[in-house]
Design an enzyme around this catalytic site. Structure first.
Site, PDB file in Angstrom:
ATOM      1  N   LYS A  87      74.148 -60.422 -87.262  1.00 27.24           N
ATOM      2  CA  LYS A  87      73.629 -61.745 -87.609  1.00 27.24           C
ATOM      3  C   LYS A  87      73.531 -61.839 -89.125  1.00 27.24           C
ATOM      4  CE  LYS A  87      70.214 -64.631 -85.281  1.00 27.24           C
ATOM      5  NZ  LYS A  87      68.916 -64.607 -84.590  1.00 27.24           N
TER       6      LYS A  87
HETATM    7  O1  G3P Z   1      66.471 -66.309 -83.485  1.00 26.88           O
HETATM    8  C1  G3P Z   1      66.567 -67.511 -84.159  1.00 26.88           C
HETATM    9  C2  G3P Z   1      65.741 -68.628 -83.585  1.00 26.88           C
HETATM   10  O2  G3P Z   1      65.965 -68.750 -82.203  1.00 26.88           O
HETATM   11  C3  G3P Z   1      64.302 -68.645 -83.979  1.00 26.88           C
HETATM   12  O3  G3P Z   1      63.533 -69.553 -83.259  1.00 26.88           O
HETATM   13  O4  G3P Z   1      61.337 -70.475 -82.585  1.00 26.88           O
HETATM   14  O5  G3P Z   1      61.498 -69.015 -84.631  1.00 26.88           O
HETATM   15  O6  G3P Z   1      62.417 -71.324 -84.647  1.00 26.88           O
HETATM   16  P1  G3P Z   1      62.113 -70.107 -83.812  1.00 26.88           P
END
Ligand code: G3P
Length: 217
Positions: A87
């Protein structure tokens, strides 16, 4: 549509895998920190543990933001297990790293994508996946699903092979809307996946059938 679970919690990954519908896992530094994973050896071992649970891609994020650092980390991560997808953040050096890694046959997931322009760059660089963050866009007062629609349309226009991986999913409706739009992958918390199971009429129907089945015996 592929289902990835967005967590570094091994119990949740096992539970999602046991459903039989899990296609992969995504993690990020915040999710790893939440599990209390510290130190390079423990981080690497945790990725291997995740890879040993799922039969599919596991996104592991680099911590560097410069080209040399990202390349060094990406190569180390890719060596860990065949399931690893590296990533890489959507920054200038990140695009250069994605290009170089894709030329070396290393799979990448371009993360922290918040605009169609960024998604075009990720696809041009040869990213395996692009991760637009729906929930965080919603949080800013704009409909994040509109970005998924826009990226899916653009990628179809040019037959880009990069898969649209809808990230920052906050609820079950996000998953359903992404399916309508045609996102290739959703990565979501286990709770949002489990939310797809429930309907009150199903629960009432099951209770009634169980009750009536007793009359048959
Ligand atoms: O892994 C990336 C993403 O899914 C993060 O989500 O909930 O931290 O905005 P969030």
């Amino acid at each position: 549509m592929k289902f990835f679970v967005d967590t570094a919690n091994l119990d949740q990954i096992r539970e999602a895998y046991s459903l039989g519908i899990l296609d992969g896992v995504t993690t990020n530094p915040s999710l790893m920190a939440k599990e209390g994973i510290r130190g390079t050896n423990n981080i690497m071992q945790h990725y291997v543990d995740i890879c040993n649970i799922v039969e599919g891609p596991v996104s592991a994020e680099v911590l560097s933001t410069d080209f040399d650092g990202m390349m060094r980390e990406a190569e180390e991560l890719a060596e860990l297990h065949q399931h690893i997808v590296v990533k890489i953040p959507m920054v200038k050096d990140g695009i250069q790293a994605i290009k170089a890694l894709s030329e070396n046959g290393i799979k990448t997931n371009c993360t922290l994508v918040f605009s169609a322009g960024q998604a075009i760059l990720a696809a041009k660089a040869g990213a395996t996946y692009v991760s637009p963050f729906i929930g965080r866009i919603d949080d800013s007062g704009v409909d994040g699903l509109l970005l998924i629609e826009q990226i899916v349309r653009i990628y179809q226009n040019y037959a880009f092979e990069t898969e649209v991986l809808a990230a920052s999913i906050r609820n079950t409706l996000h998953i359903i809307k992404c399916a309508e739009i045609g996102a290739d992958v959703v990565t979501s918390p286990l709770s949002s996946i489990l939310g797809l199971l429930y309907h009150p009429l199903t629960d009432l129907g099951v209770a009634k059938f169980v009750e009536d089945s007793k009359k048959m015996i």
